[in-house]
Design an enzyme around this catalytic site. Structure first.
Site, PDB file in Angstrom:
ATOM      1  N   SER A 113       0.804  -1.223   0.000  1.00 18.69           N
ATOM      2  CA  SER A 113       0.000   0.000   0.000  1.00 18.69           C
ATOM      3  C   SER A 113       0.837   1.274   0.000  1.00 18.69           C
ATOM      4  O   SER A 113       1.655   1.483  -0.869  1.00 18.69           O
ATOM      5  CB  SER A 113      -0.944  -0.042   1.192  1.00 18.69           C
ATOM      6  OG  SER A 113      -1.839   1.019   1.109  1.00 18.69           O
ATOM      7  N   HIS A 114       0.658   2.079   1.044  1.00 19.77           N
ATOM      8  CA  HIS A 114       1.325   3.382   1.113  1.00 19.77           C
ATOM      9  C   HIS A 114       2.725   3.276   1.714  1.00 19.77           C
ATOM     10  O   HIS A 114       3.434   4.276   1.792  1.00 19.77           O
ATOM     11  CB  HIS A 114       0.491   4.322   1.975  1.00 19.77           C
ATOM     12  CG  HIS A 114       0.224   3.719   3.325  1.00 19.77           C
ATOM     13  ND1 HIS A 114      -0.702   2.707   3.483  1.00 19.77           N
ATOM     14  CD2 HIS A 114       0.770   3.923   4.518  1.00 19.77           C
ATOM     15  CE1 HIS A 114      -0.704   2.333   4.744  1.00 19.77           C
ATOM     16  NE2 HIS A 114       0.190   3.049   5.409  1.00 19.77           N
TER      17      HIS A 114
HETATM   18  C1  G16 Z   1      -5.126  -0.554   5.508  1.00 22.61           C
HETATM   19  C2  G16 Z   1      -6.521  -1.068   5.458  1.00 22.61           C
HETATM   20  C3  G16 Z   1      -7.487   0.028   5.841  1.00 22.61           C
HETATM   21  C4  G16 Z   1      -7.126   0.580   7.204  1.00 22.61           C
HETATM   22  C5  G16 Z   1      -5.690   0.989   7.243  1.00 22.61           C
HETATM   23  C6  G16 Z   1      -5.342   1.327   8.664  1.00 22.61           C
HETATM   24  O1  G16 Z   1      -4.994   0.448   4.546  1.00 22.61           O
HETATM   25  O2  G16 Z   1      -6.829  -1.515   4.159  1.00 22.61           O
HETATM   26  O3  G16 Z   1      -8.770  -0.477   5.814  1.00 22.61           O
HETATM   27  O4  G16 Z   1      -7.906   1.673   7.542  1.00 22.61           O
HETATM   28  O5  G16 Z   1      -4.866  -0.054   6.793  1.00 22.61           O
HETATM   29  O6  G16 Z   1      -4.045   1.130   8.918  1.00 22.61           O
HETATM   30  P1  G16 Z   1      -3.453   1.086  10.392  1.00 22.61           P
HETATM   31  O7  G16 Z   1      -3.790  -0.244  10.984  1.00 22.61           O
HETATM   32  O8  G16 Z   1      -2.015   1.331  10.153  1.00 22.61           O
HETATM   33  O9  G16 Z   1      -4.110   2.227  11.131  1.00 22.61           O
HETATM   34  P2  G16 Z   1      -3.983   0.305   3.341  1.00 22.61           P
HETATM   35  O10 G16 Z   1      -4.248   1.463   2.451  1.00 22.61           O
HETATM   36  O11 G16 Z   1      -2.637   0.334   4.009  1.00 22.61           O
HETATM   37  O12 G16 Z   1      -4.293  -1.019   2.716  1.00 22.61           O
END
Ligand code: G16
Length: 543
Positions: A113-114
């Site tokens: 992801s990011h």
């Molecule tokens: C992922 C999940 C999201 C979630 C986020 C939260 O995002 O797909 O549904 O809100 O993690 O991350 P943390 O647990 O770090 O707060 P992504 O965009 O990383 O896939």
């Protein structure tokens, strides 16, 4: 096709987090690490024999190799067909769509992801089910259980498959079908939104900028925003996906998308600015001189939904993750529709979407989406905004001002403490948990605690439950603080503090959020003693 069986010792750190397994590139590069996890996925889903899966990812470093490993471990397991995005590219929402469109049994998304990419960055592997959504906890639990006992994996002993050319080839008996990553997704977007209205807006001189952050959305945004909607060439910036995301951190927020923020707050700002993340599921929305928080974005889309052709009949209901602000709750109340509060993680929206209980969902972590796929969708959110702006004729700033005047403003901020030693972060959370029962009625400055709990959720559709999802402390008058440990980091612990306060005074709707939230920020520190427990003087990231 020759199949090799490779004996291994089980890996003890393959527990999927909020969104699949994310580890450093170095860890994923260790012999057998990826192969074993893919084998464990097959074990966790009851085998891959005879199945059709979608495969793609965000184009980060290591994915070329990872895609070949997935193909070879799938072929060895007897998979029937793998539909793969050309060059192993598929944004997460495009992969979700393809799974649904092609009625595949599921899919593998190669993305962290990011999180930054490259040799010193991260790699991720995620399994999505037949509904196109992230595997529910019951499945990730089975995958995790399989990783703990796995002593061997099987893999095709064959040359790499050419996945840079469209069309079908074979790996043993398994068909490998290489598809264009953009075509089906772009067609879906054209069905959902009023492209004529958006194109008309743009033809009338409306200027936009979309920052793909050197990640997967570049090719999608070029086709949709420039080719189909007529935005000026160059409106999509950082449009070529790079294996290391240009050395950047592809997270669309005011900190990491600073260049875009500076442009949007500058003298010659375009009318609209947006960004998306590594795998295209997150989004950031801005207008000239204004930043829209993800929580507000969800509320504004809900309030203006009937401008979007796909929602012309209204919304069935909405859902937000628990730490997301209550802005959308107020809209749902006004619309007379249900608003569900789920744990963090898109997987919790799946059953509500499948059951038709909600049409629109969102998270504070820059995720917004609808029932068109089972993932959050960055470009979808951008098009939703453009559609609303085109139909209402308002600027982003006016739309926000009108929204707050009608519903009040939920001032919101998130403070992140990154890379905290795991045991120190646990001390903060344990300390909070120990106080929960005594908190109601306690005064902290001008605030009085009205309720405090450790968030637990029971899915109203399938009855599954999740506990320990974050400490939630509410104050009289609608302020709130939430403490939670991130489930997506790869080093130490990231402590997230989510702060919110409702303001309805028309004279106080345009304050700086950090100032507006100062009493809540002070109360949070008082309660959690983050400085004392972690030695940190201030958050690393404030969004
Ligand atoms: C992922 C999940 C999201 C979630 C986020 C939260 O995002 O797909 O549904 O809100 O993690 O991350 P943390 O647990 O770090 O707060 P992504 O965009 O990383 O896939």
């Amino acid at each position: 096709m020759q199949v090799k069986t490779v004996v291994i010792a089980p890996f003890d750190d393959q527990k999927p987090g909020t969104s699949g397994l994310r580890k450093t590139t170095a860890r994923f590069s260790e012999p057998g690490y990826l192969e074993a996890y893919v084998q464990a996925i097959w074990d966790g889903i009851g085998g891959v024999a005879g199945k059709a899966l979608v495969l793609g990812g965000d184009g980060r470093f290591f994915n070329d190799h990872a895609a070949q490993v997935v193909l070879k471990v799938a072929a060895a397991g007897g998979a029937a067909r793998i539909i793969v995005g050309k060059g192993a590219i598929l944004s997460t929402p495009a992969a979700s769509h393809l799974i649904r469109l092609r009625k595949a049994d599921g899919g593998i998304i190669l993305s962290a992801s990011h999180n930054p990419g490259g040799l010193k960055g991260d790699v991720g592997v995620k399994y999505n089910g037949a509904n196109g959504g992230p595997a529910p906890e019951a499945v990730t639990d089975r995958i995790h259980a399989a990783t703990k006992t796995l002593t061997a994996y099987t893999i095709a002993d064959a040359p790499d498959v050419d996945i840079d050319r469209l069309g079908e080839t074979r790996l043993g008996d398994m068909i490998v079908e290489v598809v264009d990553p953009v075509t089906d997704y772009a067609a879906l977007m054209e069905r959902l939104f009023d492209f004529d209205a958006i194109a008309g807006l743009i033809a009338g001189g409306f200027r936009l900028r979309f920052d793909a952050m050197h990640a997967v959305t570049g090719p999608y945004a070029k086709v949709l925003l420039e080719d189909r909607l007529g935005a000026a060439p160059g409106s999509v910036v950082n449009a070529t996906p790079l294996p290391d995301f240009g050395g950047g951190h592809p997270d669309p927020n005011p900190i990491w998308a600073r260049e875009l923020m500076e442009t949007m707050m500058g003298p010659d700002a375009p009318d609209f600015g947006a960004a998306s993340d590594g795998d295209g599921d997150r989004n950031m929305i801005t207008g000239r001189g204004v930043y829209v928080t993800p929580s507000d974005s969800l509320a504004v889309i809900a309030a203006n939904a009937t401008n979007i052709p796909a929602f012309a009949g209204g919304l069935a209901g909405v859902a937000r993750s628990m730490p997301t602000s209550a802005a959308v709750d107020r809209v749902a109340e006004a619309l007379g529709i249900a608003c569900h509060e789920t744990p963090t993680g898109w997987k919790y929206f799946g059953s509500l979407l499948d059951a038709g209980r909600v049409t629109l969902c969102g998270e504070e972590s820059a995720g917004t989406g609808s029932d068109h796929v089972r993932e959050k969708d960055g470009l979808w959110a951008v098009l939703a905004w453009l559609n609303i702006l085109a139909r209402t004729g308002k600027s982003v700033a006016d739309l926000m001002a009108d929204h707050w005047a009608r519903f009040g403003r939920n001032y919101y901020t998130r403070h992140d403490y990154e890379g905290v030693e795991t045991d120190r972060a646990a001390l903060v959370m344990d300390g909070l948990r120990a106080q929960l029962n005594d908190l109601p009625g306690r005064k902290l400055g001008a605030l009085t605690v009205s309720a405090a709990d450790d968030f637990a959720y029971t899915d109203p559709v399938d009855g599954s439950s999740a506990t320990g999802q974050g400490i939630r402390i509410r104050f009289e008058g609608g302020a709130r603080v939430v403490f939670r440990l991130s489930g997506t980091g790869t080093v130490g612990a990231t402590l997230r503090v989510y702060l919110e306060r409702l303001e309805t005074d028309p004279a106080a709707l345009a304050l700086d959020p950090q100032e507006a939230l100062a009493p809540v920020i002070a109360a949070a520190e008082d309660l959690a003693q983050i400085r004392a427990f972690t030695g940190r003087e201030a958050p690393d990231v404030i969004t």
